[in-house]
Design a protein around this motif. Structure first.
Motif, PDB file in Angstrom:
ATOM      1  N   THR A 174     -17.732 -42.632 -17.524  1.00 35.51           N
ATOM      2  CA  THR A 174     -17.544 -42.413 -18.953  1.00 35.51           C
ATOM      3  C   THR A 174     -17.376 -40.923 -19.221  1.00 35.51           C
ATOM      4  OG1 THR A 174     -19.929 -42.190 -19.283  1.00 35.51           O
ATOM      5  CG2 THR A 174     -18.992 -44.410 -19.481  1.00 35.51           C
ATOM      6  N   PRO A 175     -16.897 -40.541 -20.425  1.00 31.72           N
ATOM      7  CA  PRO A 175     -16.816 -39.114 -20.759  1.00 31.72           C
ATOM      8  C   PRO A 175     -18.158 -38.400 -20.620  1.00 31.72           C
ATOM      9  CG  PRO A 175     -15.548 -40.398 -22.331  1.00 31.72           C
ATOM     10  CD  PRO A 175     -16.271 -41.389 -21.455  1.00 31.72           C
ATOM     11  N   LYS A 176     -19.251 -39.072 -20.981  1.00 31.55           N
ATOM     12  CA  LYS A 176     -20.579 -38.450 -20.847  1.00 31.55           C
ATOM     13  C   LYS A 176     -20.870 -38.088 -19.398  1.00 31.55           C
ATOM     14  CE  LYS A 176     -22.928 -40.747 -24.714  1.00 31.55           C
ATOM     15  NZ  LYS A 176     -24.030 -41.687 -25.078  1.00 31.55           N
ATOM     16  N   PHE A 177     -20.577 -39.016 -18.513  1.00 32.74           N
ATOM     17  CA  PHE A 177     -20.867 -38.786 -17.098  1.00 32.74           C
ATOM     18  C   PHE A 177     -19.987 -37.672 -16.535  1.00 32.74           C
ATOM     19  CE2 PHE A 177     -20.270 -39.900 -12.533  1.00 32.74           C
ATOM     20  CZ  PHE A 177     -21.587 -39.678 -12.128  1.00 32.74           C
ATOM     21  N   VAL A 178     -18.719 -37.656 -16.919  1.00 33.30           N
ATOM     22  CA  VAL A 178     -17.803 -36.619 -16.443  1.00 33.30           C
ATOM     23  C   VAL A 178     -18.243 -35.247 -16.947  1.00 33.30           C
ATOM     24  CG1 VAL A 178     -15.433 -35.753 -16.544  1.00 33.30           C
ATOM     25  CG2 VAL A 178     -15.859 -38.207 -16.218  1.00 33.30           C
ATOM     26  N   LEU A 179     -18.630 -35.160 -18.223  1.00 32.02           N
ATOM     27  CA  LEU A 179     -19.050 -33.878 -18.791  1.00 32.02           C
ATOM     28  C   LEU A 179     -20.326 -33.352 -18.142  1.00 32.02           C
ATOM     29  CD1 LEU A 179     -18.353 -34.327 -22.628  1.00 32.02           C
ATOM     30  CD2 LEU A 179     -17.159 -32.821 -21.031  1.00 32.02           C
ATOM     31  N   ILE A 180     -21.279 -34.250 -17.878  1.00 30.20           N
ATOM     32  CA  ILE A 180     -22.532 -33.794 -17.267  1.00 30.20           C
ATOM     33  C   ILE A 180     -22.281 -33.307 -15.840  1.00 30.20           C
ATOM     34  CG2 ILE A 180     -23.318 -36.019 -16.336  1.00 30.20           C
ATOM     35  CD1 ILE A 180     -25.515 -33.356 -17.993  1.00 30.20           C
ATOM     36  N   CYS A 181     -21.335 -33.937 -15.159  1.00 27.41           N
ATOM     37  CA  CYS A 181     -20.995 -33.497 -13.800  1.00 27.41           C
ATOM     38  C   CYS A 181     -20.326 -32.120 -13.824  1.00 27.41           C
ATOM     39  CB  CYS A 181     -20.085 -34.518 -13.121  1.00 27.41           C
ATOM     40  SG  CYS A 181     -20.933 -36.046 -12.636  1.00 27.41           S
ATOM     41  N   LEU A 182     -19.405 -31.918 -14.749  1.00 27.46           N
ATOM     42  CA  LEU A 182     -18.726 -30.619 -14.846  1.00 27.46           C
ATOM     43  C   LEU A 182     -19.699 -29.518 -15.249  1.00 27.46           C
ATOM     44  CD1 LEU A 182     -15.359 -31.604 -16.586  1.00 27.46           C
ATOM     45  CD2 LEU A 182     -15.686 -30.857 -14.214  1.00 27.46           C
ATOM     46  N   SER A 183     -20.597 -29.826 -16.171  1.00 30.68           N
ATOM     47  CA  SER A 183     -21.576 -28.816 -16.578  1.00 30.68           C
ATOM     48  C   SER A 183     -22.508 -28.472 -15.418  1.00 30.68           C
ATOM     49  CB  SER A 183     -22.389 -29.300 -17.788  1.00 30.68           C
ATOM     50  OG  SER A 183     -23.273 -30.346 -17.443  1.00 30.68           O
ATOM     51  N   SER A 184     -22.842 -29.467 -14.593  1.00 32.43           N
ATOM     52  CA  SER A 184     -23.676 -29.213 -13.419  1.00 32.43           C
ATOM     53  C   SER A 184     -22.978 -28.269 -12.449  1.00 32.43           C
ATOM     54  CB  SER A 184     -24.009 -30.536 -12.704  1.00 32.43           C
ATOM     55  OG  SER A 184     -24.816 -31.366 -13.510  1.00 32.43           O
ATOM     56  N   LEU A 185     -21.676 -28.441 -12.305  1.00 27.33           N
ATOM     57  CA  LEU A 185     -20.901 -27.565 -11.417  1.00 27.33           C
ATOM     58  C   LEU A 185     -20.972 -26.113 -11.886  1.00 27.33           C
ATOM     59  CD1 LEU A 185     -17.353 -28.334 -10.032  1.00 27.33           C
ATOM     60  CD2 LEU A 185     -17.912 -26.074 -10.914  1.00 27.33           C
ATOM     61  N   PHE A 186     -20.671 -25.874 -13.157  1.00 20.55           N
ATOM     62  CA  PHE A 186     -20.678 -24.500 -13.657  1.00 20.55           C
ATOM     63  C   PHE A 186     -22.083 -23.910 -13.694  1.00 20.55           C
ATOM     64  CE2 PHE A 186     -16.614 -25.914 -15.688  1.00 20.55           C
ATOM     65  CZ  PHE A 186     -15.798 -25.012 -15.025  1.00 20.55           C
ATOM     66  N   PHE A 187     -23.069 -24.742 -14.009  1.00 19.98           N
ATOM     67  CA  PHE A 187     -24.440 -24.254 -14.066  1.00 19.98           C
ATOM     68  C   PHE A 187     -24.918 -23.796 -12.691  1.00 19.98           C
ATOM     69  CE2 PHE A 187     -29.015 -25.088 -13.620  1.00 19.98           C
ATOM     70  CZ  PHE A 187     -29.513 -24.242 -14.596  1.00 19.98           C
ATOM     71  N   SER A 188     -24.701 -24.620 -11.664  1.00 18.76           N
ATOM     72  CA  SER A 188     -25.163 -24.255 -10.327  1.00 18.76           C
ATOM     73  C   SER A 188     -24.400 -23.049  -9.781  1.00 18.76           C
ATOM     74  CB  SER A 188     -25.030 -25.444  -9.366  1.00 18.76           C
ATOM     75  OG  SER A 188     -23.682 -25.828  -9.200  1.00 18.76           O
ATOM     76  N   ALA A 189     -23.116 -22.959 -10.105  1.00 16.51           N
ATOM     77  CA  ALA A 189     -22.339 -21.791  -9.680  1.00 16.51           C
ATOM     78  C   ALA A 189     -22.865 -20.522 -10.328  1.00 16.51           C
ATOM     79  CB  ALA A 189     -20.865 -21.986 -10.032  1.00 16.51           C
ATOM     80  N   SER A 190     -23.323 -20.637 -11.575  1.00 15.41           N
ATOM     81  CA  SER A 190     -23.782 -19.474 -12.321  1.00 15.41           C
ATOM     82  C   SER A 190     -24.915 -18.741 -11.618  1.00 15.41           C
ATOM     83  CB  SER A 190     -24.234 -19.906 -13.728  1.00 15.41           C
ATOM     84  OG  SER A 190     -24.896 -18.846 -14.385  1.00 15.41           O
ATOM     85  N   TYR A 191     -25.961 -19.452 -11.269  1.00 17.48           N
ATOM     86  CA  TYR A 191     -27.096 -18.754 -10.664  1.00 17.48           C
ATOM     87  C   TYR A 191     -26.959 -18.589  -9.159  1.00 17.48           C
ATOM     88  CZ  TYR A 191     -29.151 -23.237  -9.151  1.00 17.48           C
ATOM     89  OH  TYR A 191     -29.387 -24.457  -8.546  1.00 17.48           O
ATOM     90  N   ASN A 192     -26.198 -19.470  -8.508  1.00 16.50           N
ATOM     91  CA  ASN A 192     -26.116 -19.399  -7.051  1.00 16.50           C
ATOM     92  C   ASN A 192     -25.094 -18.385  -6.562  1.00 16.50           C
ATOM     93  OD1 ASN A 192     -27.686 -20.890  -5.034  1.00 16.50           O
ATOM     94  ND2 ASN A 192     -25.715 -21.321  -4.105  1.00 16.50           N
ATOM     95  N   MET A 193     -24.164 -17.973  -7.423  1.00 19.83           N
ATOM     96  CA  MET A 193     -23.180 -16.990  -6.997  1.00 19.83           C
ATOM     97  C   MET A 193     -23.821 -15.629  -6.738  1.00 19.83           C
ATOM     98  SD  MET A 193     -21.167 -16.392 -10.614  1.00 19.83           S
ATOM     99  CE  MET A 193     -19.828 -15.503  -9.847  1.00 19.83           C
ATOM    100  N   LEU A 194     -25.042 -15.439  -7.203  1.00 18.35           N
ATOM    101  CA  LEU A 194     -25.740 -14.175  -6.998  1.00 18.35           C
ATOM    102  C   LEU A 194     -26.454 -14.117  -5.649  1.00 18.35           C
ATOM    103  CD1 LEU A 194     -27.452 -13.791 -10.497  1.00 18.35           C
ATOM    104  CD2 LEU A 194     -25.216 -12.942  -9.788  1.00 18.35           C
ATOM    105  N   ILE A 195     -26.798 -15.281  -5.086  1.00 15.90           N
ATOM    106  CA  ILE A 195     -27.711 -15.353  -3.945  1.00 15.90           C
ATOM    107  C   ILE A 195     -27.284 -14.502  -2.751  1.00 15.90           C
ATOM    108  CG2 ILE A 195     -28.753 -16.889  -2.226  1.00 15.90           C
ATOM    109  CD1 ILE A 195     -29.991 -17.102  -4.998  1.00 15.90           C
ATOM    110  N   PRO A 196     -26.039 -14.569  -2.261  1.00 19.09           N
ATOM    111  CA  PRO A 196     -25.708 -13.806  -1.053  1.00 19.09           C
ATOM    112  C   PRO A 196     -25.838 -12.293  -1.205  1.00 19.09           C
ATOM    113  CG  PRO A 196     -24.027 -15.456  -1.509  1.00 19.09           C
ATOM    114  CD  PRO A 196     -24.897 -15.371  -2.721  1.00 19.09           C
ATOM    115  N   GLU A 197     -25.666 -11.785  -2.433  1.00 18.11           N
ATOM    116  CA  GLU A 197     -25.647 -10.337  -2.628  1.00 18.11           C
ATOM    117  C   GLU A 197     -26.960  -9.764  -3.130  1.00 18.11           C
ATOM    118  OE1 GLU A 197     -23.181  -8.661  -1.522  1.00 18.11           O
ATOM    119  OE2 GLU A 197     -21.978 -10.446  -1.081  1.00 18.11           O
ATOM    120  N   LEU A 198     -27.891 -10.606  -3.540  1.00 21.94           N
ATOM    121  CA  LEU A 198     -29.145 -10.082  -4.092  1.00 21.94           C
ATOM    122  C   LEU A 198     -30.007  -9.339  -3.075  1.00 21.94           C
ATOM    123  CD1 LEU A 198     -30.310 -12.794  -6.672  1.00 21.94           C
ATOM    124  CD2 LEU A 198     -29.119 -10.637  -7.067  1.00 21.94           C
TER     125      LEU A 198
END
Length: 398
Positions: A17-41
């Motif tokens: 459903t649209p709800k499921f697709v949106l929650i999956c996409l938001s999970s992608l951007f959310f995890s990328a947000s904080y994890n993109m810092l990890i290798p360089e911290l």
């Protein structure tokens, strides 16, 4: 004809459903947000003069994430899934913007402490939201697909973060993290709340009693989660240096291979857990985890690291959706948020414990990394013994 009927039945079950697709996409951007810092911290903290605090990069983050879980679980079950997800995404957005401003060691550590609130809130509510919008008989599959989206962010994040740092600056990296969080926030805002009987927020909801902290029915998956994720805390803390020591320039390469491998198996692992039961699938995942951690410590070459990363990705891809679905299976219907919070408390405790202990023992001595990996492999083996014992005492499918 038969194939056509199967396709119709597939969509009638209403998972995509649209709800499921949106929650999956938001999970992608959310995890990328904080994890993109990890290798360089680690190198960023060292440049500030805080090399001896490298273990705190992950430990402080997971400390506040773990502390906030009882609150996020209670609020998810009372004020709704959506406000809790929004709060977590906002924390990511704000913290990313403050890293270039607070440029002292203690300022950095304070930000890591605050940044942890993001994963303390959003994933708890997001997993609960998924369980609200998919059929129960396809819950493992749904958790697997959401995990694919989340893991895609985990893979793209470090690779993108290292690329930005190599070609631009730390400040651009931090602002890019905020931009990812903003995209996740936009998607969450467009979701419709799924909690039927919502309460208005009031300060009394922040009062946590002993009964609000742990869902006893969710303890078996929580214990397995802790034993599995100690190694993940070690990986987040030490793999950037281990990757560099074997000759890779991009410190995110391990995470790329790990996540691609994880993506390949999550979908089928979730479906297998729906069909054959969570415990059997988790046991297979723990066996793979044991093998992976031993290989990461033993094969200290570029090809060896990639082999270890690929098997590690398979292991976590098998374990994660089955654990999430098992937690929901065991939860009380009106306290799904509390059950997920219990599992995530164990997850954060495992990551924090692994990061803190490994950082304390490591002290920038590469030769110590293999022993740390073998100890984590021992915990995975302990998990196999525990889940065999649990299996003997559970007669239901899950």
């Amino acid at each position: 004809m038969t194939t056509g009927r199967k396709k119709i039945a597939f969509f009638k079950q209403g998972m995509y459903t649209p709800k499921f697709v949106l929650i999956c996409l938001s999970s992608l951007f959310f995890s990328a947000s904080y994890n993109m810092l990890i290798p360089e911290l680690p190198s960023y903290l060292s440049s500030l003069g805080g090399a001896k605090y490298i273990g705190l990069i992950i430990a402080l983050f997971t400390l506040t994430a773990g502390i906030s879980r009882p609150f996020s679980g209670k609020l998810t079950d009372t004020i709704g899934r959506k406000p809790v997800m929004i709060f977590g995404a906002l924390v990511c957005l704000v913290c990313g913007g403050f890293y270039p401003i607070l440029t002292t060691v203690y300022g950095f550590l304070l930000l890591r402490l605050c940044h942890g609130f993001s994963t303390g809130f959003t994933p708890t509510a997001a997993s609960t939201f998924v369980s609200d919008v998919v059929p129960r008989e396809r819950l493992g599959e749904a958790m697997g697909i959401q995990g694919i989206a989340f893991s895609t962010g985990l893979a793209l994040g470090p690779a993108l973060g290292s690329f930005i740092k190599l070609h631009f600056s730390y400040s651009i990296l931090f602002y890019s993290s905020s931009a990812m969080a903003f995209l996740a926030l936009l998607l969450i805002v467009n979701l419709k709340e799924t909690l039927p009987a919502r309460q208005r927020f009031h300060l009394g909801l922040l009062k946590i009693s002993r009964n609000d902290i742990i869902a006893l029915e969710a303890l078996p998956p929580a214990i397995i989660t802790f034993l599995s994720y100690v190694g993940f805390g070690v990986v987040l803390t030490l793999i950037p240096d281990w990757t560099e020591s074997v000759g890779f320039v991009n410190k995110g390469v391990f995470f790329i291979v790990f996540t691609i491998s994880s993506l390949l198996v999550r979908f089928i692992a979730g479906r297998l857990s729906d069909r054959y039961g969570r415990i059997k699938v988790i046991a297979v995942g723990l066996a793979l985890l044991f093998i992976a951690l031993v290989l990461i410590g033993f094969l200290n070459t570029r090809s060896g690291l990639l082999i270890g990363a690929s098997i590690y990705g398979l292991a976590m891809g098998v374990i994660s959706p089955a654990i999430n679905a098992w937690t929901i299976d065991l939860s009380l219907p009106e306290q799904k948020g509390k059950a997920m919070a219990t599992m995530y408390i164990a997850l954060e405790a495992g990551i924090g414990f692994g990061a803190l202990c490994s950082g304390w023992y490591y002290q920038e001595t590469i030769s110590r990394i293999p022993l740390i990996m073998y100890c984590c492999a021992g915990l995975a083996f302990t998990g196999i013994g525990y889940i065999v014992m649990v299996k003997r005492n559970i007669t239901t499918k899950y």
